[in-house]
Design a protein around this motif. Structure first.
Motif, PDB file in Angstrom:
ATOM      1  N   UNK A  59     -18.595 -45.480  33.874  1.00  0.00           N
ATOM      2  CA  UNK A  59     -17.317 -44.948  34.365  1.00  0.00           C
ATOM      3  C   UNK A  59     -17.162 -45.312  35.847  1.00  0.00           C
ATOM      4  N   UNK A  60     -18.284 -45.541  36.515  1.00  0.00           N
ATOM      5  CA  UNK A  60     -18.216 -45.937  37.922  1.00  0.00           C
ATOM      6  C   UNK A  60     -17.808 -47.402  38.083  1.00  0.00           C
ATOM      7  N   UNK A  61     -17.588 -48.084  36.979  1.00  0.00           N
ATOM      8  CA  UNK A  61     -17.015 -49.428  37.028  1.00  0.00           C
ATOM      9  C   UNK A  61     -15.505 -49.381  37.156  1.00  0.00           C
ATOM     10  N   UNK A  62     -14.927 -48.186  36.969  1.00  0.00           N
ATOM     11  CA  UNK A  62     -13.470 -48.069  37.105  1.00  0.00           C
ATOM     12  C   UNK A  62     -13.087 -47.103  38.212  1.00  0.00           C
ATOM     13  N   UNK A  63     -14.047 -46.281  38.649  1.00  0.00           N
ATOM     14  CA  UNK A  63     -13.738 -45.271  39.654  1.00  0.00           C
ATOM     15  C   UNK A  63     -14.963 -44.987  40.506  1.00  0.00           C
TER      16      UNK A  63
ATOM     17  N   UNK B 110     -20.713 -52.390  39.489  1.00  0.00           N
ATOM     18  CA  UNK B 110     -20.072 -52.209  38.179  1.00  0.00           C
ATOM     19  C   UNK B 110     -18.603 -52.635  38.223  1.00  0.00           C
ATOM     20  N   UNK B 111     -17.939 -52.470  39.377  1.00  0.00           N
ATOM     21  CA  UNK B 111     -16.587 -53.017  39.524  1.00  0.00           C
ATOM     22  C   UNK B 111     -16.644 -54.541  39.377  1.00  0.00           C
ATOM     23  N   UNK B 112     -17.688 -55.140  39.945  1.00  0.00           N
ATOM     24  CA  UNK B 112     -17.840 -56.601  39.843  1.00  0.00           C
ATOM     25  C   UNK B 112     -17.958 -57.004  38.376  1.00  0.00           C
TER      26      UNK B 112
ATOM     27  N   UNK C 143     -25.807 -57.841  24.165  1.00  0.00           N
ATOM     28  CA  UNK C 143     -25.573 -56.559  24.824  1.00  0.00           C
ATOM     29  C   UNK C 143     -26.268 -56.630  26.179  1.00  0.00           C
ATOM     30  N   UNK C 144     -25.471 -56.873  27.222  1.00  0.00           N
ATOM     31  CA  UNK C 144     -26.033 -56.952  28.570  1.00  0.00           C
ATOM     32  C   UNK C 144     -26.183 -55.522  29.103  1.00  0.00           C
ATOM     33  N   UNK C 145     -27.434 -55.076  29.159  1.00  0.00           N
ATOM     34  CA  UNK C 145     -27.693 -53.672  29.473  1.00  0.00           C
ATOM     35  C   UNK C 145     -28.576 -53.470  30.711  1.00  0.00           C
ATOM     36  N   UNK C 146     -29.444 -54.433  31.004  1.00  0.00           N
ATOM     37  CA  UNK C 146     -30.382 -54.277  32.127  1.00  0.00           C
ATOM     38  C   UNK C 146     -29.623 -53.906  33.389  1.00  0.00           C
ATOM     39  N   UNK C 147     -30.114 -52.923  34.104  1.00  0.00           N
ATOM     40  CA  UNK C 147     -29.409 -52.517  35.315  1.00  0.00           C
ATOM     41  C   UNK C 147     -30.244 -51.605  36.193  1.00  0.00           C
TER      42      UNK C 147
ATOM     43  N   UNK D 294     -27.520 -56.209  38.347  1.00  0.00           N
ATOM     44  CA  UNK D 294     -26.342 -55.651  37.667  1.00  0.00           C
ATOM     45  C   UNK D 294     -25.215 -56.667  37.477  1.00  0.00           C
ATOM     46  N   UNK D 295     -24.947 -57.487  38.492  1.00  0.00           N
ATOM     47  CA  UNK D 295     -23.861 -58.455  38.350  1.00  0.00           C
ATOM     48  C   UNK D 295     -24.340 -59.860  37.988  1.00  0.00           C
ATOM     49  N   UNK D 296     -25.261 -60.424  38.812  1.00  0.00           N
ATOM     50  CA  UNK D 296     -25.657 -61.815  38.537  1.00  0.00           C
ATOM     51  C   UNK D 296     -26.452 -61.913  37.238  1.00  0.00           C
TER      52      UNK D 296
END
Ligand code: NAD
Length: 312
Positions: free
Chosen positions: A146-150, A162-164, A91-95, A117-119
């Motif tokens: 939700x900000x990964x889609x909008x 989050x899009x990444x 579960x990749x959660x750190x952000x 968040x991405x790397x």
């Protein structure tokens, strides 16, 4: 059988709640490796884990920004390579979060956010994917948003990260499936955690001299109150998100995407309703700049729905 679940960013918030919930599972389906960057912050997790500590939950150090730290942690698991007893779940959660006018944010801060968040996700997946492929099993669960889609106003860089994450998982999921590895993006709306508090604290003390007066005013007088209202009326608890994450993990056919907040769904639906992007853009513009009263009424209605929903 028992599944080993490695969770990142467990010193607070959603990560802590997910780790504790899995460890205390009544059916004892999980062995949890709860990881955090700074083991000095283990207190709250130990408290939440209670009796499960050192039984179904062990705490290990893992810094999402360090390849060697991730490798060391995974290597320390007894079944690192060939033991097929456990089907592994991560579960990749750190952000990190970040809000504000772009002109006030440094490129270094943006890079730090992407590094986490991405790397952080790319590093962890690189480390565990070969093992999962060899075992022909595994589940990659990623705390997106939700900000990964909008996108959302003043969340430019956070949303981009989050899009990444979403693009990465959507691409990888096809290959992974060939090896019987599942991929799920968990997409919470607002969740009341340290994350929210940290982001607002930074926002209150943010030096807005880098931007013009009008932008600063929009941020302070429209965005911040609007955002606080969203958290107050639609916000979920980390425990609610944890409960849904467990459902996703135990699902026989887990979805690629899971939104945790039904009340937020009308917002994300706008994007799918109009591929030109005009409808969501127009709606978010009006919600932010024109129809404060309409927005308040909508929130009040959603709040009511939530209360009715809660009584079922
Ligand atoms: P949080 O700040 O309580 O938790 C984030 C955790 O990540 C912290 O424990 C922090 O120490 C850890 N972390 C940061 N950098 C790290 C690193 N390099 N290595 C290891 N750990 C590191 O906030 P949260 O709300 O629980 O956030 C968890 C996840 O949920 C994040 O990915 C966030 O983007 C996502 N999310 C949060 C919300 C929200 O509204 N709170 C909404 C949608 C998605």
């Amino acid at each position: 059988g028992t599944r080993r679940v490695l969770v990142t960013g467990c010193s607070s918030g959603i990560g802590l709640a997910v780790a504790a919930r899995l460890a205390k599972d009544e059916l004892r389906r999980f062995k949890v490796v709860a990881t955090m960057r700074d083991l000095g912050k283990r207190g709250p997790l130990e408290k939440a884990a209670g009796d499960s500590l050192n039984k179904t939950l062990e705490i290990k150090q893992l810094d999402a920004c360090s390849e060697s730290s991730i490798r060391e942690c995974v290597n320390s698991l007894p079944d690192r390579r060939y033991d097929v007893k456990y089907s592994a779940v991560i579960v990749n959660n750190a952000g990190l979060g970040m809000i504000g006018p772009l002109e006030c944010q440094s490129i270094d801060a943006m890079k730090e956010l992407f590094d986490t968040n991405f790397f952080g996700l790319a590093r962890l997946v690189k480390e565990v994917l070969p093992d999962m492929k060899r075992r022909q099993s595994g589940h990659i669960v990623v705390m997106s948003s939700v900000m990964g889609t909008q996108g959302l106003i003043f969340n430019d860089v956070y949303s981009a990260s989050k899009f990444a994450v979403e693009g990465f998982c959507e691409s990888l999921a096809v290959q992974a499936l060939k090896f019987n590895i599942k991929t799920t993006l968990v997409e919470p709306g607002p969740v009341v955690t340290e994350f929210e508090r940290k982001v607002y604290e930074d926002a209150e003390s943010m030096d807005l001299s880098g931007t013009d007066k009008e932008t600063a005013k929009i941020f302070r007088e429209i965005y911040l109150p609007y955002s606080k209202k969203m958290f107050a009326s639609l916000g979920q608890t980390p425990e609610e998100v944890a409960e849904q994450t467990v459902k996703v993990i135990t699902d026989k056919e887990p979805p690629l995407r899971h939104q945790t907040n039904r009340l937020y769904m009308p917002m994300t639906a706008l994007k799918h309703a109009d591929p030109t992007g005009r409808l969501p853009l127009d709606s978010f513009y009006k919600m932010t700049f024109k129809h404060d009263k309409v927005f308040n009424a909508t929130l009040a209605m959603l709040h009511l729905l939530k209360r009715i929903g809660g009584k079922k």
